[in-house]
Design a protein around this motif. Structure first.
Motif, PDB file in Angstrom:
ATOM      1  N   THR A 193      -4.390   4.901   4.201  1.00  0.00           N
ATOM      2  CA  THR A 193      -3.242   5.807   4.277  1.00  0.00           C
ATOM      3  C   THR A 193      -3.278   6.904   3.213  1.00  0.00           C
ATOM      4  O   THR A 193      -2.381   7.738   3.158  1.00  0.00           O
ATOM      5  N   ALA A 194      -4.307   6.920   2.394  1.00  0.00           N
ATOM      6  CA  ALA A 194      -4.393   7.933   1.333  1.00  0.00           C
ATOM      7  C   ALA A 194      -4.736   9.295   1.919  1.00  0.00           C
ATOM      8  O   ALA A 194      -5.526   9.405   2.849  1.00  0.00           O
ATOM      9  N   ILE A 245      -7.380   4.406  -5.072  1.00  0.00           N
ATOM     10  CA  ILE A 245      -6.325   4.969  -4.224  1.00  0.00           C
ATOM     11  C   ILE A 245      -6.932   5.632  -2.991  1.00  0.00           C
ATOM     12  O   ILE A 245      -6.482   5.414  -1.864  1.00  0.00           O
ATOM     13  N   GLU A 303       0.823  -1.210   0.000  1.00  0.00           N
ATOM     14  CA  GLU A 303       0.000   0.000   0.000  1.00  0.00           C
ATOM     15  C   GLU A 303       0.862   1.267   0.000  1.00  0.00           C
ATOM     16  O   GLU A 303       0.503   2.270  -0.601  1.00  0.00           O
ATOM     17  N   GLN A 335      -1.710   9.088  -7.165  1.00  0.00           N
ATOM     18  CA  GLN A 335      -2.957   9.842  -7.194  1.00  0.00           C
ATOM     19  C   GLN A 335      -2.824  11.092  -8.065  1.00  0.00           C
ATOM     20  O   GLN A 335      -3.765  11.480  -8.751  1.00  0.00           O
ATOM     21  N   THR A 357       0.312   4.975  -1.834  1.00  0.00           N
ATOM     22  CA  THR A 357      -0.067   6.222  -1.156  1.00  0.00           C
ATOM     23  C   THR A 357       1.106   7.052  -0.649  1.00  0.00           C
ATOM     24  O   THR A 357       0.916   8.215  -0.302  1.00  0.00           O
TER      25      THR A 357
END
Length: 184
Positions: A77-78, A72, A42, A57, A46
């Motif tokens: 954690t985005a 995303i 992940e 992103q 991010t």
């Protein structure tokens, strides 16, 4: 636990995702992002960016890849308002990127997911100001659905004085923020 192959490939998968988003291939970009997440990577989605701090992103917004953006932004954690550190679009959020490029779908997704429309970029501009400056009225309508900025766009603002669209849009955004904060 990540297999050795996955650990060795996660950097390659990031590049593959970036390439797909650069080609505006939303389906392939989303598939690769989901694969990275499935393999416990992940942070590659991010946190990891290129040398300018551009995250996946940002590239998804620039490529108008709305499915990739949704994928995303669904990650814990985005940070939808994360700014990059680059030079050409430095200190810009994904919303700035989408608005600058005139991308309706990416802008819609980001606004729906709660992107902060009042954040300014490295040049002191909001996403609305950038959209207006580039003539993307349809994007401006998403960012300013009440049409407050449209009146100013016609040069009717500030006692009829003609101002640049960027200055006017920035002033409108600032006034809106002040009105909202004074109601609290």
């Amino acid at each position: 636990m990540l297999s050795t192959t996955t650990v060795e490939r996660k950097g390659d998968l990031w590049v593959d995702a970036w390439s797909a988003l650069s080609r505006r291939d939303d389906e392939e970009g989303t598939r690769i992002i989901q694969r990275l997440v499935r393999h416990g990577c992940e942070d590659q989605v991010t946190v990891h960016g290129n040398r300018f701090g551009n995250l996946l992103q940002h590239q998804a917004a620039l490529g108008n890849c709305s499915s990739a953006l949704e994928t995303i932004m669904s990650l814990p954690t985005a940070d939808i308002d994360k700014k990059n550190k680059g030079t050409s679009l430095g200190a810009s959020t994904s919303l700035h990127w989408a608005a600058t490029a005139g991308h309706l779908e990416a802008t819609r997704v980001l606004v729906r997911l709660g992107a902060d429309k009042t954040i300014i970029d490295h040049s002191g501009h909001t996403a609305l100001a950038l959209a207006l400056d580039r003539g993307f009225g349809d994007v401006a309508d998403i960012l300013d659905p009440e049409g407050t900025a449209a009146e100013f766009e016609r040069g009717m603002a500030f006692g009829g004085a003609r101002k640049s669209r960027v200055d006017i849009a920035a002033r409108v955004q600032k006034d809106a923020v002040l009105k909202t904060s004074s109601k609290s």
